[in-house]
Write a protein that holds these residues in place. Structure first.
Motif, PDB file in Angstrom:
ATOM      1  N   ASP A  52       0.802  -1.302   0.064  1.00 36.41           N
ATOM      2  CA  ASP A  52      -0.048  -0.099  -0.098  1.00 36.41           C
ATOM      3  C   ASP A  52       0.835   1.206  -0.031  1.00 36.41           C
ATOM      4  OD1 ASP A  52      -0.963  -0.341   3.383  1.00 36.41           O
ATOM      5  OD2 ASP A  52       0.834  -0.480   2.558  1.00 36.41           O
ATOM      6  N   GLU A  53       2.082   1.348  -0.425  1.00 39.46           N
ATOM      7  CA  GLU A  53       3.069   2.230  -0.567  1.00 39.46           C
ATOM      8  C   GLU A  53       4.103   1.912  -1.501  1.00 39.46           C
ATOM      9  OE1 GLU A  53       2.700   5.323   0.458  1.00 39.46           O
ATOM     10  OE2 GLU A  53       1.790   5.396   2.375  1.00 39.46           O
ATOM     11  N   THR A  78      -0.145   2.001  -4.559  1.00 33.33           N
ATOM     12  CA  THR A  78      -0.349   0.587  -4.055  1.00 33.33           C
ATOM     13  C   THR A  78       0.277  -0.160  -5.113  1.00 33.33           C
ATOM     14  OG1 THR A  78      -2.756   0.485  -5.220  1.00 33.33           O
ATOM     15  CG2 THR A  78      -2.440   1.147  -2.986  1.00 33.33           C
ATOM     16  N   ALA A 365       2.396   1.546   6.550  1.00 34.93           N
ATOM     17  CA  ALA A 365       2.708   0.725   4.999  1.00 34.93           C
ATOM     18  C   ALA A 365       3.064  -0.784   5.343  1.00 34.93           C
ATOM     19  CB  ALA A 365       3.704   1.373   4.315  1.00 34.93           C
TER      20      ALA A 365
END
Length: 376
Positions: A52-53, A78, A365
């Motif tokens: 997600d990062e 993402t 993250a």
């Protein structure tokens, strides 16, 4: 006999605390006219998937500063995959018939990745070492084995290499080193007024290994018309205990004031220049805790937690440090490592990182990391 085996295992684990630190056990050894020499290193592949990062740096290590905070978390990137072999390294070590040791080692993380970077270049004789190698203000005995080359935040000391002159006698070592500092607001006028002076005591007894160290330094600035300086210090303790042949527990604690660059992965300056021209130091603390489980047949599981926190309130109030500067960094990880044959290691690691900035915004993250390493 059992305690001796445990002590040897702990010292070996300290030397290989991060999966990226190659052991010379698989080195190519040879003797020429009384010179005992070895060529060693490894080829390594690292691959990461950022859930997600987009938080990977060179060697696919976790870049905590890339974690979005506050409202920016709603727009986070993402599903990013990447791989590189920049962690791969090669080294040469030799000892003369008179007992003088020379070591030169490099890897390919230089320039962001792909160019040769000098890691070690030193000589040592009779307890005196001169050159570049691990800072004396460093210990690996309390580190949990991670696949992330940069490992957890809050580990003991600098966790990197620096030019130095060191003397070691028994478990005690002292050094004068190139300081690793930054002074916010000083720009090109920043200066170091003296070497960083360190002292470290590191030893083991039975199933326990332990280390403690202190560092003192002077940092400041000089524009030619205005100048100021301040003293900074740092200290840490670290330890590892073998609860059995299968289980180890390890941890570290650190405190710094005017030496945040020695607070591992805190990512902030050691001091700042206040509006009145004074150098104001920044304090912080950190630590880590982990456990290792030897499953046998070359298999292990490791879990760990690390964090750092610095005090930026005065710097922000003085208008020198941005309120969006990271104040707290923390991470948890768990990995599975497997050695199918001698000198080959493979593993997978889950990482969860958190970042909070001085104004209170925070973010997190998650990511996965894969490693394959072939030692020689």
């Amino acid at each position: 006999m059992q305690s001796n085996k445990l002590g040897m295992a702990l010292r070996a684990a300290a030397a290989m605390t991060v999966a990226g630190m190659a052991s010379q056990a698989g080195a190519v050894n040879f003797d020429a006219n009384g010179w005992d020499s070895s060529i060693y290193g490894y080829a390594s592949l690292k691959a990461s998937y950022d859930i997600d990062e987009n938080a990977a740096s060179s060697t696919r290590s976790f870049n905590y500063e890339a974690i979005n905070v506050g409202a920016a978390e709603n727009n986070e990137a993402t599903g990013y995959f990447g791989a590189d072999a920049f962690q791969s390294r090669i080294g040469v070590k030799t000892t003369s018939p008179e007992g003088v040791t020379f070591n030169i080692e490099g890897d390919f993380r230089g320039g962001g990745g792909g160019t040769l970077r000098l890691r070690h270049a030193y000589g040592s004789y009779n307890g005196v070492l001169a050159g570049q190698t691990w800072s004396n203000f460093t210990s690996f005995v309390g580190n949990t084995s991670t696949l992330d080359f940069d490992s957890l935040p809050g580990l003991a000391g600098y966790q990197a290499r620096t030019p130095q002159l060191r003397y070691t006698t028994g478990a005690l070592s002292v050094s004068a080193e190139q300081p690793m500092n930054s002074v916010e607001g000083a720009g090109a006028a920043a200066k170091d007024g003296m070497p960083a002076l360190t002292a470290r005591f590191e030893d083991s007894s039975g199933g326990l290994s332990y280390s403690a160290a202190v560092l003192a330094q002077q940092l400041g600035y000089d524009t030619g018309t205005t100048d100021d300086s301040a003293f900074g210090f740092a200290t840490f303790v670290a330890g590892k205990i073998a609860l059995s042949d299968m289980i180890t527990i390890q941890g570290t604690l650190s405190f710094t004031d005017g030496a945040s660059n020695y607070l591992y992965r805190s990512g902030v300056a050691s001091a700042y220049v206040a509006p009145n021209g004074d150098v104001e130091t920044i304090s912080g603390y950190g630590g880590s805790l982990g456990a290792g489980f030897n499953l046998g047949n070359g298999r292990s599981i490791n879990i760990g937690y690390g964090m750092t926190e610095v005090d930026l309130d005065d710097g922000v109030a003085d208008g020198v440090i941005a309120a969006t500067t990271s104040e707290t960094i923390s991470a948890v990880m768990a990995n599975y490592q497997w050695t199918p044959v001698k000198n080959v290691m493979m593993g997978v690691e889950y990482q969860y990182g958190m970042r909070e900035v001085q104004n209170g915004d925070d973010g997190d993250a998650s990511r996965l990391l894969f490693a394959a390493q072939y030692n020689f």
